[in-house]
Design an enzyme around this catalytic site. Sequence first.
Site, PDB file in Angstrom:
ATOM      1  N   GLY A  45       0.775  -1.235   0.000  1.00  0.00           N
ATOM      2  CA  GLY A  45       0.000   0.000   0.000  1.00  0.00           C
ATOM      3  C   GLY A  45       0.803   1.280   0.000  1.00  0.00           C
ATOM      4  O   GLY A  45       0.374   2.291  -0.540  1.00  0.00           O
ATOM      5  N   GLU A  99       4.297   4.097   6.032  1.00  0.00           N
ATOM      6  CA  GLU A  99       3.080   3.278   5.956  1.00  0.00           C
ATOM      7  C   GLU A  99       1.978   4.061   5.257  1.00  0.00           C
ATOM      8  O   GLU A  99       1.932   5.293   5.328  1.00  0.00           O
ATOM      9  CB  GLU A  99       2.681   2.887   7.391  1.00  0.00           C
ATOM     10  N   ASP A 100       1.097   3.351   4.555  1.00  0.00           N
ATOM     11  CA  ASP A 100      -0.012   4.033   3.888  1.00  0.00           C
ATOM     12  C   ASP A 100      -1.054   4.518   4.890  1.00  0.00           C
ATOM     13  O   ASP A 100      -1.463   5.666   4.882  1.00  0.00           O
ATOM     14  CB  ASP A 100      -0.665   3.141   2.806  1.00  0.00           C
ATOM     15  N   ASP A 103      -4.799   1.838  10.736  1.00  0.00           N
ATOM     16  CA  ASP A 103      -6.231   1.595  10.969  1.00  0.00           C
ATOM     17  C   ASP A 103      -6.383   1.104  12.414  1.00  0.00           C
ATOM     18  O   ASP A 103      -6.387   1.908  13.344  1.00  0.00           O
ATOM     19  CB  ASP A 103      -6.700   0.575   9.923  1.00  0.00           C
ATOM     20  N   LYS A 131      -6.665   6.430  11.040  1.00  0.00           N
ATOM     21  CA  LYS A 131      -8.075   6.448  11.461  1.00  0.00           C
ATOM     22  C   LYS A 131      -8.108   6.375  12.985  1.00  0.00           C
ATOM     23  O   LYS A 131      -8.138   5.287  13.554  1.00  0.00           O
ATOM     24  CB  LYS A 131      -8.820   5.238  10.893  1.00  0.00           C
ATOM     25  N   PHE A 152     -13.666   3.288   4.607  1.00  0.00           N
ATOM     26  CA  PHE A 152     -12.768   2.561   3.726  1.00  0.00           C
ATOM     27  C   PHE A 152     -12.339   3.466   2.566  1.00  0.00           C
ATOM     28  O   PHE A 152     -13.176   4.086   1.913  1.00  0.00           O
ATOM     29  CB  PHE A 152     -13.446   1.298   3.187  1.00  0.00           C
ATOM     30  N   VAL A 153     -11.051   3.554   2.334  1.00  0.00           N
ATOM     31  CA  VAL A 153     -10.536   4.409   1.261  1.00  0.00           C
ATOM     32  C   VAL A 153      -9.722   3.606   0.238  1.00  0.00           C
ATOM     33  O   VAL A 153      -9.146   2.573   0.579  1.00  0.00           O
ATOM     34  CB  VAL A 153      -9.665   5.567   1.823  1.00  0.00           C
ATOM     35  N   ASP A 159      -5.725  -0.247  -2.072  1.00  0.00           N
ATOM     36  CA  ASP A 159      -6.540  -1.037  -2.985  1.00  0.00           C
ATOM     37  C   ASP A 159      -7.872  -1.446  -2.398  1.00  0.00           C
ATOM     38  O   ASP A 159      -8.061  -1.496  -1.187  1.00  0.00           O
ATOM     39  CB  ASP A 159      -5.794  -2.312  -3.381  1.00  0.00           C
ATOM     40  N   ARG A 165      -5.213   0.910  -6.909  1.00  0.00           N
ATOM     41  CA  ARG A 165      -3.940   1.426  -6.385  1.00  0.00           C
ATOM     42  C   ARG A 165      -3.364   2.523  -7.273  1.00  0.00           C
ATOM     43  O   ARG A 165      -2.610   3.372  -6.821  1.00  0.00           O
ATOM     44  CB  ARG A 165      -2.893   0.304  -6.299  1.00  0.00           C
TER      45      ARG A 165
HETATM   46  P1  5GP Z   1      -4.103  -2.042  10.722  1.00  0.00           P
HETATM   47  O1  5GP Z   1      -3.248  -3.228  11.020  1.00  0.00           O
HETATM   48  O2  5GP Z   1      -3.585  -0.749  11.264  1.00  0.00           O
HETATM   49  O3  5GP Z   1      -5.544  -2.274  11.087  1.00  0.00           O
HETATM   50  O4  5GP Z   1      -4.204  -1.934   9.158  1.00  0.00           O
HETATM   51  C1  5GP Z   1      -3.185  -1.488   8.392  1.00  0.00           C
HETATM   52  C2  5GP Z   1      -3.327  -1.961   6.967  1.00  0.00           C
HETATM   53  O5  5GP Z   1      -4.690  -2.290   6.603  1.00  0.00           O
HETATM   54  C3  5GP Z   1      -2.934  -0.852   6.047  1.00  0.00           C
HETATM   55  O6  5GP Z   1      -1.543  -0.859   5.816  1.00  0.00           O
HETATM   56  C4  5GP Z   1      -3.740  -1.154   4.803  1.00  0.00           C
HETATM   57  O7  5GP Z   1      -3.034  -2.066   4.000  1.00  0.00           O
HETATM   58  C5  5GP Z   1      -5.005  -1.806   5.325  1.00  0.00           C
HETATM   59  N1  5GP Z   1      -6.095  -0.808   5.437  1.00  0.00           N
HETATM   60  C6  5GP Z   1      -6.594  -0.268   6.563  1.00  0.00           C
HETATM   61  N2  5GP Z   1      -7.582   0.606   6.303  1.00  0.00           N
HETATM   62  C7  5GP Z   1      -7.725   0.619   4.955  1.00  0.00           C
HETATM   63  C8  5GP Z   1      -8.593   1.338   4.051  1.00  0.00           C
HETATM   64  O8  5GP Z   1      -9.452   2.168   4.413  1.00  0.00           O
HETATM   65  N3  5GP Z   1      -8.420   1.086   2.731  1.00  0.00           N
HETATM   66  C9  5GP Z   1      -7.496   0.190   2.260  1.00  0.00           C
HETATM   67  N4  5GP Z   1      -7.427   0.033   0.943  1.00  0.00           N
HETATM   68  N5  5GP Z   1      -6.658  -0.494   3.072  1.00  0.00           N
HETATM   69  C10 5GP Z   1      -6.781  -0.284   4.419  1.00  0.00           C
HETATM   70 MG    MG Z   2      -0.446  -1.509   4.300  1.00  0.00          MG
END
Ligand code: 5GP
Ligand code: MG
Length: 178
Positions: A45, A99-100, A103, A131, A152-153, A159, A165
Amino acid sequence: MKVLDKSFNLFITSASIQERIAELGQQLALEYTDKNPLMVVMLNGAFMFAADLVRACDFPCEIAFVKAQSYKGMESTGNVELQLGLPASVSGRHVLIVEDIIDSGETLHAFLPYLQSLRPASVDICALLRKPTAAKREIAASYIGFDIPTLFVVGYGLDYDGHGRNLADIYQLDDSVF
Ligand code: 5GP
Ligand code: MG
Protein backbone atom coordinates in the site's frame (compact mmCIF):
# COMPACT_ATOMS: atom_id res chain seq x y z
CA MET A 1 -16.28 6.57 -9.37
CA LYS A 2 -16.41 2.76 -9.45
CA VAL A 3 -13.77 0.26 -8.40
CA LEU A 4 -14.97 -3.25 -9.17
CA ASP A 5 -18.54 -3.42 -7.76
CA LYS A 6 -18.33 -0.50 -5.31
CA SER A 7 -18.96 3.25 -5.62
CA PHE A 8 -16.43 5.70 -4.23
CA ASN A 9 -16.41 9.48 -3.79
CA LEU A 10 -13.43 11.80 -4.19
CA PHE A 11 -12.00 12.38 -0.71
CA ILE A 12 -8.43 13.78 -0.86
CA THR A 13 -7.16 15.26 -4.12
CA SER A 14 -3.78 14.56 -5.58
CA ALA A 15 -2.91 18.26 -5.11
CA SER A 16 -3.70 18.15 -1.36
CA ILE A 17 -1.69 14.94 -0.98
CA GLN A 18 1.34 16.50 -2.68
CA GLU A 19 1.04 19.69 -0.63
CA ARG A 20 0.96 17.67 2.61
CA ILE A 21 3.89 15.51 1.50
CA ALA A 22 6.00 18.62 0.89
CA GLU A 23 5.27 19.68 4.49
CA LEU A 24 6.12 16.21 5.81
CA GLY A 25 9.42 16.34 3.93
CA GLN A 26 10.30 19.63 5.62
CA GLN A 27 9.25 18.27 9.02
CA LEU A 28 11.35 15.12 8.49
CA ALA A 29 14.37 17.20 7.49
CA LEU A 30 14.34 18.88 10.93
CA GLU A 31 14.83 15.47 12.55
CA TYR A 32 16.74 13.40 9.99
CA THR A 33 19.20 15.68 8.18
CA ASP A 34 22.63 14.20 9.02
CA LYS A 35 21.12 10.94 10.37
CA ASN A 36 21.03 9.04 7.06
CA PRO A 37 17.77 7.35 8.06
CA LEU A 38 16.66 3.98 6.73
CA MET A 39 13.17 4.42 5.31
CA VAL A 40 11.33 1.13 5.72
CA VAL A 41 8.44 1.04 3.27
CA MET A 42 5.49 -1.22 4.08
CA LEU A 43 4.39 -2.90 0.84
CA ASN A 44 2.15 -2.94 -1.06
CA GLY A 45 0.00 0.00 0.00
CA ALA A 46 2.76 2.50 0.80
CA PHE A 47 4.61 2.24 -2.51
CA MET A 48 3.18 5.40 -4.07
CA PHE A 49 3.32 7.50 -0.90
CA ALA A 50 6.93 6.41 -0.34
CA ALA A 51 7.93 7.31 -3.91
CA ASP A 52 6.64 10.86 -3.45
CA LEU A 53 7.78 11.20 0.17
CA VAL A 54 11.42 10.33 -0.49
CA ARG A 55 11.51 12.89 -3.30
CA ALA A 56 10.27 15.49 -0.80
CA CYS A 57 13.11 14.54 1.57
CA ASP A 58 16.08 16.74 0.72
CA PHE A 59 18.65 14.84 2.80
CA PRO A 60 20.62 11.59 2.46
CA CYS A 61 18.62 8.46 3.24
CA GLU A 62 18.34 4.80 2.30
CA ILE A 63 15.22 2.88 1.38
CA ALA A 64 14.22 -0.71 2.18
CA PHE A 65 10.98 -2.60 1.60
CA VAL A 66 9.09 -5.03 3.77
CA LYS A 67 5.86 -6.87 3.23
CA ALA A 68 3.88 -7.80 6.30
CA GLN A 69 0.66 -9.72 5.86
CA SER A 70 -1.74 -9.31 8.75
CA TYR A 71 -4.41 -11.86 9.44
CA LYS A 72 -7.32 -10.24 11.19
CA GLY A 73 -9.46 -13.20 12.15
CA MET A 74 -12.21 -13.35 14.72
CA GLU A 75 -9.79 -12.64 17.53
CA SER A 76 -7.93 -9.42 16.74
CA THR A 77 -4.61 -10.88 17.82
CA GLY A 78 -2.81 -9.00 15.07
CA ASN A 79 -0.97 -12.02 13.74
CA VAL A 80 1.56 -10.69 11.28
CA GLU A 81 3.66 -12.74 8.92
CA LEU A 82 6.69 -11.10 7.33
CA GLN A 83 6.71 -12.08 3.64
CA LEU A 84 9.68 -9.96 2.68
CA GLY A 85 12.27 -9.10 5.31
CA LEU A 86 14.78 -6.38 5.99
CA PRO A 87 18.47 -6.24 5.21
CA ALA A 88 20.57 -7.21 8.24
CA SER A 89 22.01 -3.70 8.44
CA VAL A 90 19.37 -2.18 10.72
CA SER A 91 21.54 -2.20 13.84
CA GLY A 92 22.42 1.33 14.94
CA ARG A 93 20.33 2.93 12.18
CA HIS A 94 17.65 5.56 12.55
CA VAL A 95 14.60 3.85 11.07
CA LEU A 96 11.54 5.62 9.69
CA ILE A 97 8.65 3.30 8.86
CA VAL A 98 6.66 4.54 5.86
CA GLU A 99 3.08 3.28 5.96
CA ASP A 100 -0.01 4.03 3.89
CA ILE A 101 -2.57 3.95 6.68
CA ILE A 102 -2.83 3.15 10.37
CA ASP A 103 -6.23 1.60 10.97
CA SER A 104 -6.51 -0.72 14.02
CA GLY A 105 -2.75 -0.44 14.54
CA GLU A 106 -2.39 -4.24 14.71
CA THR A 107 0.03 -4.48 11.79
CA LEU A 108 2.53 -2.03 13.22
CA HIS A 109 1.97 -3.31 16.76
CA ALA A 110 3.10 -6.74 15.55
CA PHE A 111 5.91 -5.45 13.32
CA LEU A 112 7.55 -3.09 15.83
CA PRO A 113 8.95 -5.78 18.23
CA TYR A 114 10.61 -7.52 15.27
CA LEU A 115 12.14 -4.24 14.16
CA GLN A 116 13.30 -3.44 17.72
CA SER A 117 14.97 -6.87 17.90
CA LEU A 118 17.29 -5.71 15.08
CA ARG A 119 18.63 -3.00 17.44
CA PRO A 120 17.99 0.23 15.52
CA ALA A 121 19.21 3.53 17.04
CA SER A 122 15.65 4.89 16.79
CA VAL A 123 12.29 4.03 15.27
CA ASP A 124 9.54 6.40 14.18
CA ILE A 125 6.59 6.20 11.82
CA CYS A 126 5.38 8.31 8.91
CA ALA A 127 1.87 7.34 7.79
CA LEU A 128 -0.07 9.13 5.08
CA LEU A 129 -3.41 8.35 6.73
CA ARG A 130 -4.63 7.40 10.20
CA LYS A 131 -8.07 6.45 11.46
CA PRO A 132 -8.00 7.53 15.13
CA THR A 133 -11.46 6.12 15.91
CA ALA A 134 -10.47 2.65 14.63
CA ALA A 135 -7.42 2.33 16.88
CA LYS A 136 -7.15 -0.88 18.88
CA ARG A 137 -3.46 -0.42 19.57
CA GLU A 138 -1.75 2.81 20.45
CA ILE A 139 0.91 3.49 17.84
CA ALA A 140 3.35 6.33 18.44
CA ALA A 141 3.73 7.99 15.04
CA SER A 142 5.31 11.46 14.86
CA TYR A 143 4.45 12.06 11.21
CA ILE A 144 0.86 11.79 9.96
CA GLY A 145 -0.45 13.12 6.66
CA PHE A 146 -4.16 13.16 7.42
CA ASP A 147 -6.36 11.93 10.26
CA ILE A 148 -9.54 10.59 8.67
CA PRO A 149 -12.84 9.08 9.88
CA THR A 150 -13.25 5.31 10.02
CA LEU A 151 -14.16 4.89 6.36
CA PHE A 152 -12.77 2.56 3.73
CA VAL A 153 -10.54 4.41 1.26
CA VAL A 154 -8.89 3.51 -2.06
CA GLY A 155 -6.41 5.10 -4.43
CA TYR A 156 -2.86 6.42 -4.21
CA GLY A 157 -1.51 2.95 -3.47
CA LEU A 158 -4.46 1.73 -1.43
CA ASP A 159 -6.54 -1.04 -2.99
CA TYR A 160 -9.97 -2.52 -2.96
CA ASP A 161 -9.50 -6.22 -3.65
CA GLY A 162 -6.31 -5.51 -5.60
CA HIS A 163 -7.78 -2.66 -7.64
CA GLY A 164 -7.57 1.12 -7.48
CA ARG A 165 -3.94 1.43 -6.38
CA ASN A 166 -3.11 3.42 -9.54
CA LEU A 167 -5.54 6.28 -8.80
CA ALA A 168 -3.79 9.61 -8.16
CA ASP A 169 -6.47 10.82 -5.73
CA ILE A 170 -7.89 9.12 -2.63
CA TYR A 171 -11.54 8.06 -2.67
CA GLN A 172 -13.83 6.95 0.13
CA LEU A 173 -16.46 4.25 -0.03
CA ASP A 174 -19.88 5.70 -0.75
CA ASP A 175 -21.76 4.01 2.08
CA SER A 176 -24.98 5.80 1.20
CA VAL A 177 -25.37 3.23 -1.59
CA PHE A 178 -26.71 -0.17 -0.49
P1 5GP B 1 -4.10 -2.04 10.72
O1 5GP B 1 -3.25 -3.23 11.02
O2 5GP B 1 -3.59 -0.75 11.26
O3 5GP B 1 -5.54 -2.27 11.09
O4 5GP B 1 -4.20 -1.93 9.16
C1 5GP B 1 -3.18 -1.49 8.39
C2 5GP B 1 -3.33 -1.96 6.97
O5 5GP B 1 -4.69 -2.29 6.60
C3 5GP B 1 -2.93 -0.85 6.05
O6 5GP B 1 -1.54 -0.86 5.82
C4 5GP B 1 -3.74 -1.15 4.80
O7 5GP B 1 -3.03 -2.07 4.00
C5 5GP B 1 -5.01 -1.81 5.33
N1 5GP B 1 -6.09 -0.81 5.44
C6 5GP B 1 -6.59 -0.27 6.56
N2 5GP B 1 -7.58 0.61 6.30
C7 5GP B 1 -7.73 0.62 4.96
C8 5GP B 1 -8.59 1.34 4.05
O8 5GP B 1 -9.45 2.17 4.41
N3 5GP B 1 -8.42 1.09 2.73
C9 5GP B 1 -7.50 0.19 2.26
N4 5GP B 1 -7.43 0.03 0.94
N5 5GP B 1 -6.66 -0.49 3.07
C10 5GP B 1 -6.78 -0.28 4.42
MG1 MG C 1 -0.45 -1.51 4.30
